[in-house]
Design an enzyme around this catalytic site. Sequence first.
Site, mmCIF file in Angstrom:
data_model
loop_
_atom_site.group_PDB
_atom_site.id
_atom_site.type_symbol
_atom_site.label_atom_id
_atom_site.label_comp_id
_atom_site.label_asym_id
_atom_site.label_seq_id
_atom_site.Cartn_x
_atom_site.Cartn_y
_atom_site.Cartn_z
ATOM 1 N N GLY A 84 0.811 -1.218 0.000
ATOM 2 C CA GLY A 84 0.000 0.000 0.000
ATOM 3 C C GLY A 84 0.842 1.264 0.000
ATOM 4 C CG HIS A 117 -7.599 8.268 13.432
ATOM 5 N ND1 HIS A 117 -6.490 7.457 13.327
ATOM 6 C CD2 HIS A 117 -7.249 9.450 12.863
ATOM 7 C CE1 HIS A 117 -5.524 8.125 12.717
ATOM 8 N NE2 HIS A 117 -5.960 9.330 12.429
HETATM 9 P P1 NAD Z 1 -2.910 0.681 2.504
HETATM 10 O O1 NAD Z 1 -4.350 0.396 2.635
HETATM 11 O O2 NAD Z 1 -2.463 1.567 1.402
HETATM 12 O O3 NAD Z 1 -2.120 -0.699 2.392
HETATM 13 C C1 NAD Z 1 -2.346 -1.731 3.287
HETATM 14 C C2 NAD Z 1 -1.648 -2.982 2.800
HETATM 15 O O4 NAD Z 1 -1.969 -4.004 3.758
HETATM 16 C C3 NAD Z 1 -2.129 -3.481 1.448
HETATM 17 O O5 NAD Z 1 -1.034 -3.911 0.690
HETATM 18 C C4 NAD Z 1 -3.022 -4.663 1.804
HETATM 19 O O6 NAD Z 1 -3.030 -5.690 0.834
HETATM 20 C C5 NAD Z 1 -2.348 -5.163 3.044
HETATM 21 N N1 NAD Z 1 -3.267 -5.957 3.863
HETATM 22 C C6 NAD Z 1 -4.505 -5.585 4.280
HETATM 23 N N2 NAD Z 1 -5.064 -6.597 4.973
HETATM 24 C C7 NAD Z 1 -4.171 -7.616 4.972
HETATM 25 C C8 NAD Z 1 -4.158 -8.921 5.524
HETATM 26 N N3 NAD Z 1 -5.183 -9.373 6.249
HETATM 27 N N4 NAD Z 1 -3.065 -9.680 5.352
HETATM 28 C C9 NAD Z 1 -1.994 -9.208 4.684
HETATM 29 N N5 NAD Z 1 -1.949 -7.974 4.119
HETATM 30 C C10 NAD Z 1 -3.025 -7.198 4.272
HETATM 31 O O7 NAD Z 1 -2.420 1.250 3.920
HETATM 32 P P2 NAD Z 1 -1.255 2.310 4.187
HETATM 33 O O8 NAD Z 1 -1.767 3.671 3.862
HETATM 34 O O9 NAD Z 1 -0.017 1.819 3.573
HETATM 35 O O10 NAD Z 1 -1.180 2.260 5.767
HETATM 36 C C11 NAD Z 1 -0.421 1.273 6.468
HETATM 37 C C12 NAD Z 1 -0.600 1.568 7.947
HETATM 38 O O11 NAD Z 1 -0.193 2.927 8.205
HETATM 39 C C13 NAD Z 1 -2.043 1.501 8.448
HETATM 40 O O12 NAD Z 1 -2.024 1.067 9.763
HETATM 41 C C14 NAD Z 1 -2.511 2.958 8.398
HETATM 42 O O13 NAD Z 1 -3.573 3.202 9.286
HETATM 43 C C15 NAD Z 1 -1.245 3.649 8.831
HETATM 44 N N6 NAD Z 1 -1.178 5.060 8.430
HETATM 45 C C16 NAD Z 1 -1.174 5.405 7.125
HETATM 46 C C17 NAD Z 1 -1.059 6.743 6.790
HETATM 47 C C18 NAD Z 1 -1.001 7.188 5.362
HETATM 48 O O14 NAD Z 1 -0.905 8.402 5.120
HETATM 49 N N7 NAD Z 1 -1.039 6.300 4.391
HETATM 50 C C19 NAD Z 1 -0.959 7.725 7.790
HETATM 51 C C20 NAD Z 1 -0.951 7.320 9.128
HETATM 52 C C21 NAD Z 1 -1.056 5.985 9.424
#
Ligand code: NAD
Length: 391
Positions: free
Chosen positions: A12, A203
Site C-alpha cells: 500500500g 480517529h
Molecule cells: P494501505 O491500505 O495503502 O495498504 C495496506 C496494505 O496491507 C495493502 O497492501 C493490503 O493488501 C495489506 N493488507 C490488508 N489486509 C491484509 C491482511 N489481512 N493480510 C496481509 N496484508 C493485508 O495502507 P497504508 O496507507 O499503507 O497504511 C499502512 C498503515 O499505516 C495503516 O495502519 C494505516 O492506518 C497507517 N497510516 C497510514 C497513513 C497514510 O498516510 N497512508 C498515515 C498514518 C497511518
Amino acid sequence: MWPERITVCGGGNAAHVLIAMLENSAVSVYVPFADEAERLRAGCRRAGGVTARAGETVWRGEPQTISDDPAKVFPDANLVLLALPASAHGVTLAAATPYLRSGAWVVALPARGGFDWEAAALLPEGVVLAGLQTLPWACRIVPGKYGEAVEILGTKKVVDLASRPATVSTELAATLSQLFHISLQPVSSFLALTLANTGQIIHPGIMHGMFHNWDGKLPGEDQAPLFYAGVTPEIAAQLQAMSDEIQAVRTALIAARPDLDLTAVLPLDAWLRRSYGSDIADSASLRTCFTTNRAYASLRAPMKLNHDGKTLVPSFEARYLTEDVPFGLLVTRGIAELCNVSTPAIDRVIEWAQTALSREWLEHDRLRGRDLANSRIPQRFGIRELSELVS
Ligand code: NAD
C-alpha cells in the site's frame, strides 16, 4: 547491525514509500495477495521502480523480489518492516515465522497498541521487536500509478520508537532514522508506546464527534467534510477528556511502579505541537492544533457512496474505527481496567463504535464481548493483573 537484507510487508501507500526510500538496500516485498503482488511487479517494471516525492526531494527504489510466497522473501531477512494495518500483523508474522532467525529485527510502522504481546506470542525466541508510534508520513499512491509513484504529503518532525528488548532501542532508532530519513526517538517500553498512540484518541474521537448524531439520513453534501479541520469545540472537548483519561492511567501505573518511565505518554495537545511544529499556524488550543494544521488541511472524513450512487454516507468500516478501536482504544481500555481507572469518555466512543460496526466489546462497562478475540487487549494475552502488566 546494519540491515543487509530487508523485507517490506505490504503493497500500500506506506510500503511504496519504504520501497522508494530503501533505494540503496537489497529489498524484497511480501504481498500475500497474488493479484496485488502482480500489479506491484508490473508497476515497478514499467517505471523502473517506485518513486516517492516529498516536495523537491525524490527517492527511487526497485525491489529485487516481489512475491506472495513467504519462502521467496523472508529467508535471510535481517530486517522485516510491517507496513500494514494492525489487523494484518498476526497473519503476516505467522507467515514469516518459519524463516526468521534469532537476531532479526521486526518493525511495525505503525505498531498501534499491544503489538509486542501479539508478536512475541508468534515469533521465535531471539527476534528483536520494534514499533513506531505512528507512520512517519502522510502518503498516498499517485492515482493511476500503482507500483510506480507515491506522494509524501507530510513528514512528522519526530516519531517515537519502542523495542523489545528495550536495551536495543537506541541502536534501532539510529539505524532506522538513517534508513527512513526521519528522526526516531527511543522510548522506554512498548507499554509507553501503546498508551502514547494518539491515533486511538484522534480517529475514533473525531468519528464519534462527527457522526454519533447521524440518523441514517443523507448528510446533504456531495463532498465528505474536512476531518481534522472540522473539529468543533465539542469534538475538541471529547478528545481532551479521552486524553485526560489516558493521563489518569499513566498516573495510576506510575503509582503502582514508580520506576516506570512513561514520559512518552503525552497529553494530546503536547503531542500535536511536538509532532507538527510549525505546520500548526495557531497552537493556542487543542482545537486550533487541528484546524490550523497544514499537514491535516486537505484530509476528509471517510465516506462512501450511498445506495443511490450519488450522495455520501459515513464509512464506519474505515480504519479510523476498525483499526484504531480494537488495536488502539480497546487496548488502552484493557490497561485502564487493570489499573481500576474509570474511562467514561473513552467508553462513550467505544460504545458508539461497537454499535456502528455491529461488534461486541464492552458489556455493562466491562470488557466481555465476543469480538474481543479480534482485538489486542492485554487480557487476551493472559495479562490479568496490574503486576503482570508492569513486570
Ligand atoms: P494501505 O491500505 O495503502 O495498504 C495496506 C496494505 O496491507 C495493502 O497492501 C493490503 O493488501 C495489506 N493488507 C490488508 N489486509 C491484509 C491482511 N489481512 N493480510 C496481509 N496484508 C493485508 O495502507 P497504508 O496507507 O499503507 O497504511 C499502512 C498503515 O499505516 C495503516 O495502519 C494505516 O492506518 C497507517 N497510516 C497510514 C497513513 C497514510 O498516510 N497512508 C498515515 C498514518 C497511518
